[in-house]
Design an enzyme around this catalytic site. Structure first.
Site, PDB file in Angstrom:
ATOM      1  N   SER A   1       0.833  -1.203   0.000  1.00 15.40           N
ATOM      2  CA  SER A   1       0.000   0.000   0.000  1.00 15.40           C
ATOM      3  C   SER A   1       0.863   1.247   0.000  1.00 15.40           C
ATOM      4  CB  SER A   1      -0.910   0.033   1.235  1.00 15.40           C
ATOM      5  OG  SER A   1      -0.153   0.344   2.397  1.00 15.40           O
ATOM      6  N   ASP A   2       0.329   2.336  -0.552  1.00 16.91           N
ATOM      7  CA  ASP A   2       0.946   3.631  -0.326  1.00 16.91           C
ATOM      8  C   ASP A   2       0.787   3.959   1.154  1.00 16.91           C
ATOM      9  OD1 ASP A   2       2.164   6.073  -0.698  1.00 16.91           O
ATOM     10  OD2 ASP A   2       0.928   6.634  -2.411  1.00 16.91           O
ATOM     11  N   TRP A   3       1.560   4.920   1.606  1.00 16.05           N
ATOM     12  CA  TRP A   3       1.598   5.235   3.038  1.00 16.05           C
ATOM     13  C   TRP A   3       0.283   5.906   3.450  1.00 16.05           C
ATOM     14  CZ3 TRP A   3       5.220   2.834   1.023  1.00 16.05           C
ATOM     15  CH2 TRP A   3       6.373   2.443   1.703  1.00 16.05           C
ATOM     16  N   GLY A   4      -0.512   5.200   4.261  1.00 19.14           N
ATOM     17  CA  GLY A   4      -1.797   5.721   4.682  1.00 19.14           C
ATOM     18  C   GLY A   4      -2.927   5.425   3.720  1.00 19.14           C
ATOM     19  N   ALA A   5      -2.713   4.509   2.779  1.00 21.85           N
ATOM     20  CA  ALA A   5      -3.742   4.178   1.789  1.00 21.85           C
ATOM     21  C   ALA A   5      -4.545   2.940   2.185  1.00 21.85           C
ATOM     22  CB  ALA A   5      -3.110   3.963   0.414  1.00 21.85           C
TER      23      ALA A   5
END
Length: 778
Positions: free
Chosen positions: A281-285
């Site tokens: 995942s992207d950071w915070g996604a």
């Protein structure tokens, strides 16, 4: 966990209702606004090649020794030394994996290189430089003990002209972006570092890309054919070259969040593209526990609050199968084995600048490569009155805020790397620009500014240089000056989209200099499209260079071009309009304050030059345009025969491998053309092939070949076209299809400077074909 699943379901249902109530979404178009479920998540099988088979065998054996808690632990990200760190299994000697930005250089570290940005590399149209760029990046990541390099970037592709992160990507034209993605990925992974192409998929603007107090993240609503032929197209090249990871995006896609979108992850990525690696995942996604696990997400960054013990509980209560967690862990470890990181991989050498540590220098001879790419990606768009190359001038005047390094990195880290928390405070007068802002920025060990390099060159000639970096209206002019160089830039960053494609201060500066100087040369360091029509036709403006985002050797790269040590060969990787309004609905990011904002990609396949061609709009400078110090002639177009036994659809009995159906990559047609350097200067030309496919945009880039030629030399450019290059996505058959009919072939120097034309035909039985018309000038 049940509550989390129910909340996610409610959000998805509300989003779907909002989409169905929108009159702008055509319900008959497949996928548009409604992402269909694709379950279960495919189990990685490692059958793409012998190396993957071996890696999977070893990974399965290791996973079989793990407890459920250990398997879950390696799927979860942790904060630590690196931007992201995966969980470890110490008793089995499984280390944490180190993840780091950025796609154009390691961010926030010492003794590393600041490489040119992705969009600058694309402007070289040079496959060899693309590979060498990736390999040099990978070598620096490996030298710092970083397992996963977060790049390259094809999302955003560049749909929106003012998109804040377009500069991290590689062109809004999928074929060029794909060539870059493949070559850079191969270069990175040849050093033993895992490449993580991003952001998968449809992340085309910064405005409302993430959820907030205002509401959910934006939904990119895109039809099935456009997803395949435009946005997923370049990623396939990266996967074909073995990319062992992929990062999913922040925004929603057809009303399902990117990191829990089963159609994009399970359906297209892991089934159609046969992806063997792991999805991070992207950071915070990360927005859910059960939903994201079952949809195909394999690792979450950075903290994974929805997973960890919650994921263990979900397996125990049957919400997530044990096979799914085994597959997550196996994919991660197989990728680790695939890149040989289990043997002699360097220890992590990532440190905070506030901590005393032993320096780890990884720059090697990369400055020379950076300088070469910087020059090769510089695009000359105007050159009259023999303004360039400079003829060893004795007196030059230099103007503009972009000419020199004016701020220190710790005062403004977004200029030269470091963190990106200060992006919003960027000041136009803060000095020369070598990269954009945000997580894609880099951290140079030094910067050679244009003024620095020009001063060195003037000093060799015992000349004189005068400068004014601060004035909007420099005065008085220096009448002995042989040329006036004006330096401006156009900045962009993660977290926000651009407000304009030009700025009044810079335009005024250029015009004010030109009033008093009949040989004004404009240099633009630009993070993307920059309009120029307020001054481009001024007769006192004799030359204009789009110098892109060239990295730390910026000044040296530019001086090589200005003085003619290197003839310019860069080509525009996007279309520059005469007016911002010419981009129509593709100018700005969508602005919506609904709780469930919708962004409808109603233009379909028609972005960048395809949109200009469709709407009959004349650009100022078209895609693929770029001048040099000589001239080239094109002749001898030869369009070969379509390969025999080329069926309408790929053989369904042939197994899918990573990168998609292997027959899509078969060469089915070869086109050749001769180019001759008809001038007096050695230079490189980029011959470009555009294909007219039935039921598609009138022209699509499907080949380019960069060739260096001495004066009078003739060289042959060869274009090998694959089945995929000739195909369209059939939304009914859910296959790539070769259509009956006549195909046009154009070869030339840009998307509108088309020198030669030919045709070929695909007829009944899919094996018969007609010889092309050869060498006609349109």
């Amino acid at each position: 966990m049940r509550l989390l699943t129910d909340v996610a379901a409610i959000v998805a249902l509300a989003s779907l209702c909002a989409a169905q109530n929108s009159s702008t979404i055509p319900s008959e178009v497949p996928l548009y606004g409604n992402s269909p479920p694709v379950y279960p998540s495919p189990i990685g099988n490692g059958t793409s090649n012998a190396a993957w088979t071996s890696s999977y065998s070893r990974a399965r054996a290791l996973v079989a020794q793990m407890t459920l808690e250990e398997k879950v632990n390696i799927t979860r990200g942790y904060t630590g030394k690196c931007v992201g760190n995966s969980g470890a299994v110490p008793r089995l000697d499984v280390p944490p994996l180190c993840f780091a930005d950025a796609p154009d250089g390691i961010r926030g570290q010492e003794f590393v290189s600041a490489f040119p940005a992705g969009i600058h590399v694309a402007a070289t149209f040079d496959r060899d430089l693309m590979y060498r760029y990736g390999h040099a990046l990978g070598a620096e990541y490996r030298g710092k003990g970083i397992n996963v390099a977060l790049g390259p970037v094809a999302g955003p592709l560049g749909r929106v002209a003012r998109g804040g992160r377009n500069w991290e990507g590689l062109s809004a034209v999928p074929y060029l972006a794909g060539a870059c993605m493949g070559a850079i990925t191969r270069g990175i992974q040849d050093t033993g570092v895992i490449a993580a192409p991003k952001h998968w998929l449809l992340n085309e603007q910064e405005f409302r890309r993430r959820e907030s107090d205002v509401g959910e993240a934006l939904s990119s609503n895109v039809d099935d054919r456009t997803i395949h032929e435009l946005y997923a197209f370049p990623f396939a090249n990266a996967f074909r070259e073995g990319a062992a990871s992929a990062m999913c995006s922040y925004q929603r896609a057809n009303n399902s969040y990117g990191c829990q979108n089963s159609k994009l992850l399970n359906g297209i990525l892991k089934t159609e593209f046969g992806f063997e690696g792991f999805v991070v995942s992207d950071w915070g996604a990360h927005h859910s526990g059960v939903a994201s696990a079952n949809a195909g997400l394999d690792m979450v960054m950075p903290d994974g609050g929805y997973w960890g013990q919650n994921l263990t509980e979900a397996v125990n209560n049957g919400s997530v199968s044990a096979k799914r967690v085994d597959d997550m862990a196996t994919r991660i470890l197989a990728s680790w084995y695939q890149l040989g990181q289990d043997e002699e991989f360097p220890a992590v050498g990532v440190y905070s600048s506030t901590v005393k540590h032993e320096p780890i220098e990884v720059q090697d001879d990369h400055p020379a490569l950076i300088r070469e790419i910087g020059s090769a990606g510089t695009v000359l768009v105007k050159n009259v009155k023999n303004a360039l190359p400079l003829n060893n001038p004795k007196f030059l005047s230099v103007y503009g805020y972009d000419a020199t390094v004016k701020s220190t990195p710790w005062q403004n880290p977004s200029r030269f790397g470091g963190g990106y928390e200060v992006n919003f405070g960027w000041d136009i007068l803060n000095g020369t620009m070598i990269t954009g802002g945000g997580s894609g920025s880099n951290t140079p060990s030094y910067v050679i500014s244009p003024f620095h390099a020009i001063s060195d060159r003037i000093a060799r000639n015992r000349g004189t240089i005068r400068w004014d970096f601060d004035s909007e209206n420099p005065y008085p002019p220096y009448f002995n000056s042989e040329a006036c160089l004006v330096f401006v830039n156009a900045y962009a960053s993660e977290s926000f989209d651009r407000a304009t494609l030009a700025d009044e201060y810079s335009d005024n500066l250029i015009q004010n200099v030109a009033v008093n100087c009949t040989n004004t040369i404009v240099v633009i360091h630009s993070a993307g499209i920059r309009t120029v029509d307020t001054w481009i036709e001024n007769p006192n403006i004799t030359a204009v260079l789009f110098a892109g985002l060239p990295g730390q050797e910026s000044g040296n790269s530019l001086v090589d071009i200005l003085y003619g040590d290197v003839a310019p060969s860069g080509k525009l990787p996007y279309t520059i309009a005469k007016s911002e309004s010419d981009y129509g609905t593709l100018l700005n990011s969508s602005v919506s304050f609904d709780y469930f904002p919708q962004d409808n990609f109603t233009e379909g396949l028609y972005v960048d030059y395809c949109a200009f061609d469709k709407d009959g709009i004349e650009p100022r400078f078209e895609f693929g345009y770029g001048l040099t110090y000589t001239t080239f002639n094109y002749s001898g177009l030869d369009v070969g025969q379509v390969a025999a036994n080329t069926a309408e659809y790929p053989d369904p009995n042939v197994p899918i491998v990573q990168g998609g159906h292997p027959q899509l990559w078969d060469d089915v047609l070869t086109v050749t053309v001769n180019t001759t350097n008809t001038g007096n200067v050695p230079a490189a030309e980029v011959a470009q092939l555009y294909l007219g496919i039935p039921d598609a945009p009138v022209r699509q880039l499907r080949g380019f070949h960069k060739i260096y030629m001495d004066p009078g030399q003739t060289a042959t450019a060869t274009f090998a076209l694959t089945r995929r290059d000739l195909s369209v996505w059939d939304v009914v058959a859910q296959q790539w299809r070769l259509q009956r009919g006549q195909y046009n072939v154009w070869v030339g120097a840009s998307s509108r400077d088309l020198r030669l034309h030919g045709t070929f035909e695909i007829v009944e039985e899919w094996a018969k074909h007609a010889r092309a018309n050869r060498g006609r000038t349109p």
